[in-house]
Design an enzyme around this catalytic site. Sequence first.
Site, PDB file in Angstrom:
ATOM      1  CG  HIS A   1      -1.683  83.302  70.837  1.00  0.00           C
ATOM      2  ND1 HIS A   1      -1.630  83.767  69.546  1.00  0.00           N
ATOM      3  CD2 HIS A   1      -0.497  82.696  71.083  1.00  0.00           C
ATOM      4  CE1 HIS A   1      -0.458  83.449  69.021  1.00  0.00           C
ATOM      5  NE2 HIS A   1       0.258  82.803  69.933  1.00  0.00           N
TER       6      HIS A   1
ATOM      7  CB  CYS B   1     -22.539  71.152  56.006  1.00  0.00           C
ATOM      8  SG  CYS B   1     -21.439  72.552  55.726  1.00  0.00           S
TER       9      CYS B   1
ATOM     10  CG  ASP C   1     -25.822  69.516  55.871  1.00  0.00           C
ATOM     11  OD1 ASP C   1     -24.976  68.602  55.755  1.00  0.00           O
ATOM     12  OD2 ASP C   1     -25.892  70.473  55.076  1.00  0.00           O
TER      13      ASP C   1
ATOM     14  CB  THR D   1     -18.354  73.277  51.569  1.00  0.00           C
ATOM     15  OG1 THR D   1     -19.354  74.085  52.231  1.00  0.00           O
ATOM     16  CG2 THR D   1     -18.791  73.014  50.135  1.00  0.00           C
TER      17      THR D   1
ATOM     18  CG  HIS E   1      -1.682  80.897  67.130  1.00  0.00           C
ATOM     19  ND1 HIS E   1      -0.917  81.506  66.164  1.00  0.00           N
ATOM     20  CD2 HIS E   1      -0.798  80.249  67.955  1.00  0.00           C
ATOM     21  CE1 HIS E   1       0.371  81.243  66.394  1.00  0.00           C
ATOM     22  NE2 HIS E   1       0.467  80.474  67.451  1.00  0.00           N
ATOM     23  CG  ASN E   2      -7.197  81.190  65.600  1.00  0.00           C
ATOM     24  OD1 ASN E   2      -6.780  80.351  64.793  1.00  0.00           O
ATOM     25  ND2 ASN E   2      -6.810  82.454  65.565  1.00  0.00           N
TER      26      ASN E   2
HETATM   27  C1  RB5 Z   1     -26.196  70.968  51.076  1.00  0.00           C
HETATM   28  O1  RB5 Z   1     -26.411  70.587  49.772  1.00  0.00           O
HETATM   29  C2  RB5 Z   1     -24.998  71.904  51.164  1.00  0.00           C
HETATM   30  O2  RB5 Z   1     -25.330  73.143  50.646  1.00  0.00           O
HETATM   31  C3  RB5 Z   1     -24.548  72.034  52.596  1.00  0.00           C
HETATM   32  O3  RB5 Z   1     -24.248  70.773  53.093  1.00  0.00           O
HETATM   33  C4  RB5 Z   1     -23.298  72.839  52.873  1.00  0.00           C
HETATM   34  O4  RB5 Z   1     -22.245  72.457  52.047  1.00  0.00           O
HETATM   35  C5  RB5 Z   1     -23.456  74.289  52.968  1.00  0.00           C
HETATM   36  O5  RB5 Z   1     -22.523  75.032  53.286  1.00  0.00           O
END
Ligand code: RB5
Length: 158
Positions: free
Chosen positions: A145, A72, A15, A74, A105-106
Amino acid sequence: MLNDVDKQLVYIGADHAGFSVKAELRKYLVDSGYEVTDLGCFSEDSVDYPDVAREVGEKVLETPKSLGVLLCGTGIGMSMAANKLKGIRAALCADESAAEMARRHNDANIVAIGARTTSMDLAKKILDTFLNTKFEGAQADGERHLRRVVKMNEMGGK
Ligand code: RB5
């Protein structure tokens, strides 16, 4: 140098929060010999991460042996969204150890990385580990697994 047929196919997406990190990681992967398809986004204009997660996830599902990379802020939203697709096992990885175990494993088929929470150096190490580690399910002592991954694949839900 790998033949084109032997190249690992990688679908990458981000994103707006992961846009610039994606650009550097895409170049890193291409320079490392991977066949990389960038599914966007293509600017820092705000987009909704589920849209990109769906695109990357669907490509991974329809392309045998391919793997996906999602970024993204996080990595949380991307991993949550991608895991809504049946057959996708997206792992949010904050270090190399998680990336290794997610594959061993996954049998994770997508790695999600937090673009705002992970240094570039570490993100590259996570990718290297994820893309170079094999699932143990095919080994003689890896049956458990495989059994667990099959159980995950059989789960429905939204
Ligand atoms: C965008 O600001 C942020 O919310 C997105 O990149 C992400 O971290 C969501 O999980």
